[in-house]
Design a protein around this motif. Structure first.
Motif, PDB file in Angstrom:
ATOM      1  N   LYS A 141       0.839  -1.192   0.000  1.00 42.89           N
ATOM      2  CA  LYS A 141       0.000   0.000   0.000  1.00 42.89           C
ATOM      3  C   LYS A 141       0.881   1.252   0.000  1.00 42.89           C
ATOM      4  CE  LYS A 141      -3.710   2.376   2.510  1.00 42.89           C
ATOM      5  NZ  LYS A 141      -4.650   2.313   3.640  1.00 42.89           N
ATOM      6  N   THR A 142       0.682   2.095  -1.010  1.00 47.26           N
ATOM      7  CA  THR A 142       1.373   3.376  -1.111  1.00 47.26           C
ATOM      8  C   THR A 142       0.355   4.420  -1.584  1.00 47.26           C
ATOM      9  OG1 THR A 142       2.018   2.921  -3.409  1.00 47.26           O
ATOM     10  CG2 THR A 142       3.590   2.298  -1.687  1.00 47.26           C
ATOM     11  N   GLU A 143       0.794   5.656  -1.702  1.00 47.50           N
ATOM     12  CA  GLU A 143      -0.122   6.710  -2.140  1.00 47.50           C
ATOM     13  C   GLU A 143      -0.697   6.417  -3.524  1.00 47.50           C
ATOM     14  OE1 GLU A 143       1.532  10.583  -1.908  1.00 47.50           O
ATOM     15  OE2 GLU A 143       1.734  10.569   0.283  1.00 47.50           O
ATOM     16  N   ASP A 144       0.130   5.851  -4.395  1.00 47.98           N
ATOM     17  CA  ASP A 144      -0.361   5.542  -5.745  1.00 47.98           C
ATOM     18  C   ASP A 144      -0.782   4.078  -5.892  1.00 47.98           C
ATOM     19  OD1 ASP A 144       2.143   4.396  -5.681  1.00 47.98           O
ATOM     20  OD2 ASP A 144       2.789   5.147  -7.633  1.00 47.98           O
ATOM     21  N   ASN A 145      -0.866   3.360  -4.777  1.00 44.36           N
ATOM     22  CA  ASN A 145      -1.360   1.978  -4.774  1.00 44.36           C
ATOM     23  C   ASN A 145      -2.186   1.768  -3.498  1.00 44.36           C
ATOM     24  OD1 ASN A 145      -1.434  -0.641  -6.053  1.00 44.36           O
ATOM     25  ND2 ASN A 145      -0.070  -1.406  -4.454  1.00 44.36           N
ATOM     26  N   PRO A 146      -3.274   2.536  -3.366  1.00 50.90           N
ATOM     27  CA  PRO A 146      -4.014   2.574  -2.089  1.00 50.90           C
ATOM     28  C   PRO A 146      -4.700   1.268  -1.724  1.00 50.90           C
ATOM     29  CG  PRO A 146      -5.212   3.763  -3.812  1.00 50.90           C
ATOM     30  CD  PRO A 146      -3.860   3.428  -4.376  1.00 50.90           C
ATOM     31  N   GLU A 147      -4.893   0.363  -2.695  1.00 50.36           N
ATOM     32  CA  GLU A 147      -5.565  -0.908  -2.394  1.00 50.36           C
ATOM     33  C   GLU A 147      -4.611  -1.954  -1.820  1.00 50.36           C
ATOM     34  OE1 GLU A 147      -5.228   0.200  -5.531  1.00 50.36           O
ATOM     35  OE2 GLU A 147      -7.133   1.136  -6.052  1.00 50.36           O
ATOM     36  N   GLY A 148      -3.322  -1.625  -1.769  1.00 45.45           N
ATOM     37  CA  GLY A 148      -2.319  -2.600  -1.358  1.00 45.45           C
ATOM     38  C   GLY A 148      -2.347  -2.940   0.124  1.00 45.45           C
ATOM     39  N   ILE A 149      -1.420  -3.813   0.507  1.00 44.38           N
ATOM     40  CA  ILE A 149      -1.319  -4.283   1.888  1.00 44.38           C
ATOM     41  C   ILE A 149      -0.468  -3.299   2.694  1.00 44.38           C
ATOM     42  CG2 ILE A 149      -0.460  -6.142   3.362  1.00 44.38           C
ATOM     43  CD1 ILE A 149      -0.924  -8.031   0.949  1.00 44.38           C
ATOM     44  N   PRO A 150      -0.971  -2.793   3.818  1.00 50.35           N
ATOM     45  CA  PRO A 150      -0.199  -1.827   4.617  1.00 50.35           C
ATOM     46  C   PRO A 150       1.111  -2.420   5.121  1.00 50.35           C
ATOM     47  CG  PRO A 150      -2.505  -1.895   5.311  1.00 50.35           C
ATOM     48  CD  PRO A 150      -2.298  -3.057   4.383  1.00 50.35           C
ATOM     49  N   GLN A 151       2.140  -1.571   5.195  1.00 59.05           N
ATOM     50  CA  GLN A 151       3.437  -2.028   5.682  1.00 59.05           C
ATOM     51  C   GLN A 151       3.339  -2.556   7.110  1.00 59.05           C
ATOM     52  OE1 GLN A 151       6.326  -2.414   4.014  1.00 59.05           O
ATOM     53  NE2 GLN A 151       7.095  -3.349   5.899  1.00 59.05           N
ATOM     54  N   GLU A 152       2.421  -2.008   7.895  1.00 65.64           N
ATOM     55  CA  GLU A 152       2.257  -2.478   9.266  1.00 65.64           C
ATOM     56  C   GLU A 152       1.903  -3.972   9.317  1.00 65.64           C
ATOM     57  OE1 GLU A 152       1.795   1.814   8.970  1.00 65.64           O
ATOM     58  OE2 GLU A 152       0.725   0.164   7.972  1.00 65.64           O
ATOM     59  N   LYS A 153       1.135  -4.422   8.346  1.00 68.00           N
ATOM     60  CA  LYS A 153       0.785  -5.839   8.305  1.00 68.00           C
ATOM     61  C   LYS A 153       2.001  -6.691   7.968  1.00 68.00           C
ATOM     62  CE  LYS A 153      -2.740  -8.997   6.548  1.00 68.00           C
ATOM     63  NZ  LYS A 153      -3.973  -9.120   5.711  1.00 68.00           N
ATOM     64  N   ASN A 154       2.843  -6.189   7.069  1.00 67.69           N
ATOM     65  CA  ASN A 154       4.087  -6.900   6.751  1.00 67.69           C
ATOM     66  C   ASN A 154       5.010  -6.941   7.963  1.00 67.69           C
ATOM     67  OD1 ASN A 154       3.262  -7.231   4.050  1.00 67.69           O
ATOM     68  ND2 ASN A 154       4.155  -5.269   3.460  1.00 67.69           N
ATOM     69  N   ASP A 155       5.058  -5.834   8.698  1.00 61.24           N
ATOM     70  CA  ASP A 155       5.899  -5.775   9.896  1.00 61.24           C
ATOM     71  C   ASP A 155       5.422  -6.771  10.951  1.00 61.24           C
ATOM     72  OD1 ASP A 155       7.375  -3.773   8.701  1.00 61.24           O
ATOM     73  OD2 ASP A 155       6.329  -2.145   9.742  1.00 61.24           O
ATOM     74  N   GLU A 156       4.116  -6.916  11.087  1.00 61.08           N
ATOM     75  CA  GLU A 156       3.563  -7.852  12.057  1.00 61.08           C
ATOM     76  C   GLU A 156       3.887  -9.290  11.664  1.00 61.08           C
ATOM     77  OE1 GLU A 156       1.767  -9.647  15.195  1.00 61.08           O
ATOM     78  OE2 GLU A 156       2.308  -7.525  14.967  1.00 61.08           O
ATOM     79  N   MET A 157       3.823  -9.581  10.360  1.00 60.55           N
ATOM     80  CA  MET A 157       4.186 -10.917   9.897  1.00 60.55           C
ATOM     81  C   MET A 157       5.652 -11.211  10.196  1.00 60.55           C
ATOM     82  SD  MET A 157       3.813 -12.644   6.089  1.00 60.55           S
ATOM     83  CE  MET A 157       5.071 -11.604   5.315  1.00 60.55           C
ATOM     84  N   ALA A 158       6.532 -10.235   9.940  1.00 63.98           N
ATOM     85  CA  ALA A 158       7.952 -10.428  10.222  1.00 63.98           C
ATOM     86  C   ALA A 158       8.190 -10.648  11.719  1.00 63.98           C
ATOM     87  CB  ALA A 158       8.747  -9.214   9.731  1.00 63.98           C
ATOM     88  N   LYS A 159       7.447  -9.926  12.543  1.00 60.63           N
ATOM     89  CA  LYS A 159       7.571 -10.101  13.992  1.00 60.63           C
ATOM     90  C   LYS A 159       7.180 -11.517  14.409  1.00 60.63           C
ATOM     91  CE  LYS A 159       5.809  -8.297  18.385  1.00 60.63           C
ATOM     92  NZ  LYS A 159       4.850  -7.341  19.029  1.00 60.63           N
ATOM     93  N   GLN A 160       6.103 -12.031  13.842  1.00 63.97           N
ATOM     94  CA  GLN A 160       5.667 -13.385  14.163  1.00 63.97           C
ATOM     95  C   GLN A 160       6.699 -14.418  13.722  1.00 63.97           C
ATOM     96  OE1 GLN A 160       1.711 -14.196  12.680  1.00 63.97           O
ATOM     97  NE2 GLN A 160       0.967 -12.175  13.313  1.00 63.97           N
ATOM     98  N   ILE A 161       7.292 -14.210  12.552  1.00 65.42           N
ATOM     99  CA  ILE A 161       8.314 -15.141  12.063  1.00 65.42           C
ATOM    100  C   ILE A 161       9.516 -15.149  12.995  1.00 65.42           C
ATOM    101  CG2 ILE A 161       9.946 -15.573  10.177  1.00 65.42           C
ATOM    102  CD1 ILE A 161       7.785 -14.459   8.272  1.00 65.42           C
ATOM    103  N   ARG A 162       9.936 -13.975  13.460  1.00 67.71           N
ATOM    104  CA  ARG A 162      11.092 -13.895  14.357  1.00 67.71           C
ATOM    105  C   ARG A 162      10.807 -14.544  15.707  1.00 67.71           C
ATOM    106  NH1 ARG A 162      11.566  -8.556  11.950  1.00 67.71           N
ATOM    107  NH2 ARG A 162      13.503  -8.451  10.718  1.00 67.71           N
ATOM    108  N   GLU A 163       9.585 -14.385  16.199  1.00 70.01           N
ATOM    109  CA  GLU A 163       9.256 -14.883  17.534  1.00 70.01           C
ATOM    110  C   GLU A 163       8.970 -16.388  17.553  1.00 70.01           C
ATOM    111  OE1 GLU A 163       6.026 -12.501  18.939  1.00 70.01           O
ATOM    112  OE2 GLU A 163       7.314 -10.792  19.450  1.00 70.01           O
ATOM    113  N   ASP A 164       8.301 -16.895  16.508  1.00 73.70           N
ATOM    114  CA  ASP A 164       7.921 -18.313  16.477  1.00 73.70           C
ATOM    115  C   ASP A 164       7.661 -18.681  15.017  1.00 73.70           C
ATOM    116  OD1 ASP A 164       6.892 -20.847  16.687  1.00 73.70           O
ATOM    117  OD2 ASP A 164       5.276 -20.337  18.096  1.00 73.70           O
ATOM    118  N   ARG A 165       8.739 -18.932  14.287  1.00 74.34           N
ATOM    119  CA  ARG A 165       8.623 -19.172  12.849  1.00 74.34           C
ATOM    120  C   ARG A 165       7.750 -20.387  12.546  1.00 74.34           C
ATOM    121  NH1 ARG A 165      12.032 -21.901   8.954  1.00 74.34           N
ATOM    122  NH2 ARG A 165      13.399 -22.487  10.683  1.00 74.34           N
TER     123      ARG A 165
END
Length: 286
Positions: A141-165
């Motif tokens: 999700k960016t200004e010119d791609n408003p339908e995309g997936i927010p970076q916060e969701k990607n960050d949360e996925m990365a956090k889950q992988i680091r904590e309990d892959r």
């Protein structure tokens, strides 16, 4: 690693391809005929194509699969997991096996390698392309791609992988195949098998490749795919939503045929294997 060969009737075909001084890819090469390269998705390995390989070989194609760097039995370097490095690996496979008239088939993350191969290497020796449940053209999700997936969701996925892959992979696999209380498209042992395939990946590669497919913008590269292209996507895909991916990709690739699988999840290489296999053979032969 370039001189490491398999036994039996595969004795003339390499088991590993060396792409950099310290990087080798585990490769499988079966059958004879027009070459079809199957590029696996994240976070699996080439074994995900089990139900396609036999069907394609029986239909007189040469089928080549390999483990992406960092996954399966390929080398697991610490860095270099962007799409340039991954696509250079693909080019090394094509060059070292001296392949021509290739059909490139990319699933999910692998769709990015297909598109980048055209923009970076001119699509050399490739005659057709297939994108299945692909991440292209742009998920973030960016200004010119408003339908995309927010970076916060990607960050949360990365956090889950680091904590309990492994725990993350367990839940991810259920969404991947559309498993629910009333919908069980695959057995529990098979679901566990796919989780185990994903668990063999390098933790570092798992994170770095997730960053690559979730943030790489292929929008301007899509027009470089100037061969007949088949795009397949399930309309209940929760992993790579169809509206922000293949709906757009089909409009950007000049010579694209777009097929939507109604009610199908992300992992349609298993849930819709008979339909997918037929569509692949029909398209390649067309």
């Amino acid at each position: 690693m370039e001189n490491n060969f398999t036994s039996g009737n595969q004795s003339a075909k390499p088991e590993y391809i060396q792409t950099e001084p310290n990087v080798y890819l585990r490769i499988r090469d079966y059958g004879e005929g027009q070459p079809v390269i199957l590029i696996h998705g994240w976070p699996l390995s080439n074994e995900m194509w089990e139900y396609q390989i036999e069907h394609l070989v029986k239909n007189n194609f040469r089928v080549i699969t390999y483990d992406r760097r960092g996954f399966g039995k390929s080398a697991q370097p610490w860095d270099s997991y962007d799409y340039d490095a991954l696509t250079d690996d693909l080019k090394a496979v094509i060059d070292q096996l001296e392949l021509t008239d290739v059909v490139l088939v990319g699933f999910s993350m692998g769709g990015g390698e297909v598109v980048r191969y055209f923009s970076r290497h001119g699509g050399t020796n490739v005659s057709k392309a297939v994108l299945i449940s692909s991440v292209t053209p742009f998920l973030l999700k960016t200004e010119d791609n408003p339908e995309g997936i927010p970076q916060e969701k990607n960050d949360e996925m990365a956090k889950q992988i680091r904590e309990d892959r492994i725990g993350f992979l367990d839940g991810f696999g259920k969404d991947f195949f559309g498993v629910g209380l009333l919908n069980k498209p695959l057995s529990t042992p098979l679901l566990e098998y796919y989780r185990n395939l994903a668990s063999c990946a390098s933790p570092r590669a798992t994170l770095e490749c997730a960053k690559a497919f979730s943030t790489t913008d292929f929008r301007e590269e899509m027009v470089t795919v100037k061969v007949p292209t088949l795009i397949i996507h399930g309309d209940t895909d929760k992993t790579v939503p169809i509206d922000i991916s293949s709906h757009k990709a089909a409009k950007l690739i000049p010579d694209a045929r777009y097929v939507v699988y109604e009610g199908s999840p992300h992992g349609l290489f298993y849930t819709d294997k008979e339909k997918l296999n037929k569509d692949l053979v029909d398209f390649i032969n067309s």
